[in-house]
Design a protein around this motif. Sequence first.
Motif, PDB file in Angstrom:
ATOM      1  N   UNK A 127       8.173   4.818  -8.250  1.00 62.08           N
ATOM      2  CA  UNK A 127       9.385   4.467  -7.726  1.00 62.08           C
ATOM      3  C   UNK A 127       9.394   3.172  -6.752  1.00 62.08           C
ATOM      4  N   UNK A 128      10.409   2.392  -6.699  1.00 59.24           N
ATOM      5  CA  UNK A 128      10.634   1.198  -6.003  1.00 59.24           C
ATOM      6  C   UNK A 128      10.039   1.413  -4.730  1.00 59.24           C
ATOM      7  N   UNK A 129      10.304   2.406  -3.808  1.00 55.30           N
ATOM      8  CA  UNK A 129       9.686   2.576  -2.369  1.00 55.30           C
ATOM      9  C   UNK A 129       8.452   3.246  -2.420  1.00 55.30           C
ATOM     10  N   UNK A 130       7.540   3.310  -3.359  1.00 52.24           N
ATOM     11  CA  UNK A 130       6.370   3.896  -3.399  1.00 52.24           C
ATOM     12  C   UNK A 130       5.330   3.533  -2.725  1.00 52.24           C
ATOM     13  N   UNK A 131       4.417   4.303  -1.945  1.00 51.76           N
ATOM     14  CA  UNK A 131       3.260   3.795  -1.270  1.00 51.76           C
ATOM     15  C   UNK A 131       2.251   3.320  -2.304  1.00 51.76           C
ATOM     16  N   UNK A 132       2.341   3.472  -3.493  1.00 55.57           N
ATOM     17  CA  UNK A 132       1.208   3.096  -4.336  1.00 55.57           C
ATOM     18  C   UNK A 132       1.432   1.728  -4.785  1.00 55.57           C
ATOM     19  N   UNK A 133       0.341   0.871  -4.279  1.00 53.68           N
ATOM     20  CA  UNK A 133       0.747  -0.539  -4.747  1.00 53.68           C
ATOM     21  C   UNK A 133      -0.229  -0.959  -5.724  1.00 53.68           C
ATOM     22  N   UNK A 134      -1.332  -0.445  -5.813  1.00 52.01           N
ATOM     23  CA  UNK A 134      -2.322  -0.912  -6.974  1.00 52.01           C
ATOM     24  C   UNK A 134      -3.131   0.359  -7.585  1.00 52.01           C
ATOM     25  N   UNK A 135      -3.735   0.291  -8.702  1.00 50.06           N
ATOM     26  CA  UNK A 135      -4.678   1.406  -9.130  1.00 50.06           C
ATOM     27  C   UNK A 135      -5.637   2.084  -8.259  1.00 50.06           C
ATOM     28  N   UNK A 136      -5.887   1.283  -6.868  1.00 48.31           N
ATOM     29  CA  UNK A 136      -6.760   2.056  -6.045  1.00 48.31           C
ATOM     30  C   UNK A 136      -6.189   2.935  -5.467  1.00 48.31           C
ATOM     31  N   UNK A 137      -4.740   3.092  -5.372  1.00 47.60           N
ATOM     32  CA  UNK A 137      -3.997   4.107  -4.447  1.00 47.60           C
ATOM     33  C   UNK A 137      -3.589   5.428  -5.536  1.00 47.60           C
ATOM     34  N   UNK A 138      -4.356   5.582  -6.260  1.00 45.48           N
ATOM     35  CA  UNK A 138      -4.079   6.669  -7.081  1.00 45.48           C
ATOM     36  C   UNK A 138      -4.932   7.946  -6.824  1.00 45.48           C
TER      37      UNK A 138
END
Length: 258
Positions: A127-138
């Motif tokens: 989602x546009x407002x997600x806290x996930x910014x890279x594969x490291x955040x999974x």
Amino acid sequence: MIMKYFKKVLCVMLAALMLASFAACSGNSGDGAKKTLVMATNAYFPPYEYYEGQDIVGIDVEIMAAIAEKMGCDFEVADMEFDSIINAVDSGKADVGLAGMTVTEDRLKNVDFSDSYATSKQVIIVPEDSKIASPDDLNNVKIGVQLGTTGDIYISGDIEDGVYTGSSVEQYNSGMEAVLSLTQGKIDAVVIDEQPAKVFVEKNEGLKILDAEYVEEEYAIAVKKGNTELLDQINEVLAEMKENGELQQIIDKYITAD
Ligand code: ARG
């Protein structure tokens, strides 16, 4: 005189070669009936294969239709679950599998693959407002995938190997269903191939694709293991279509450079 003779031999040889390369479809019954090449796919994967009304269209369909035509074969598409395609090819229910299918070591145990006709990468939709910014955040998230795809295999493997902790994989029958679930807030991210990701994000508000890609891969055509005759013919036509620009033309029709 000798020259003339050579020319004749050459002609006969060429004719024999041509016959050989059309043998797959000329029909050995002698009634002139053409063989039909059946392509197994999963038609919920734009722009490679998708429904336009009743018809299945897309890059893979056009590539295989062109190959079949050059082989003198009739051509038919069989839509099925993605994770049934390898089995369909292996059992002979289908002659080829084209489904934006990535070449993997594991799949090579069950089918042979042609030369690659496209490169791709796995990307992450959030989602546009997600806290996930890279594969490291999974970590500590729910990740949606299409069942049996490389996205599924990589993410499931990474979770199993402890690369990501506290996360779970949600397997859907199609990428579209995974994306729908994402728009409904039931999951936090979807891992899927780049081009379908672009189509899905365009069609659904509030989603974005992370810049960082996840894995790079190659698409190829699956044929029954050991069917070198068909494989060689496919590779021959593919090479010709790469050489004369036909392959790129088909791709450009569906994918606009950005
Ligand atoms: N490239 C991925 C794989 O080979 C996904 C392919 C999904 N294709 C489809 N037609 N649904 O696993």
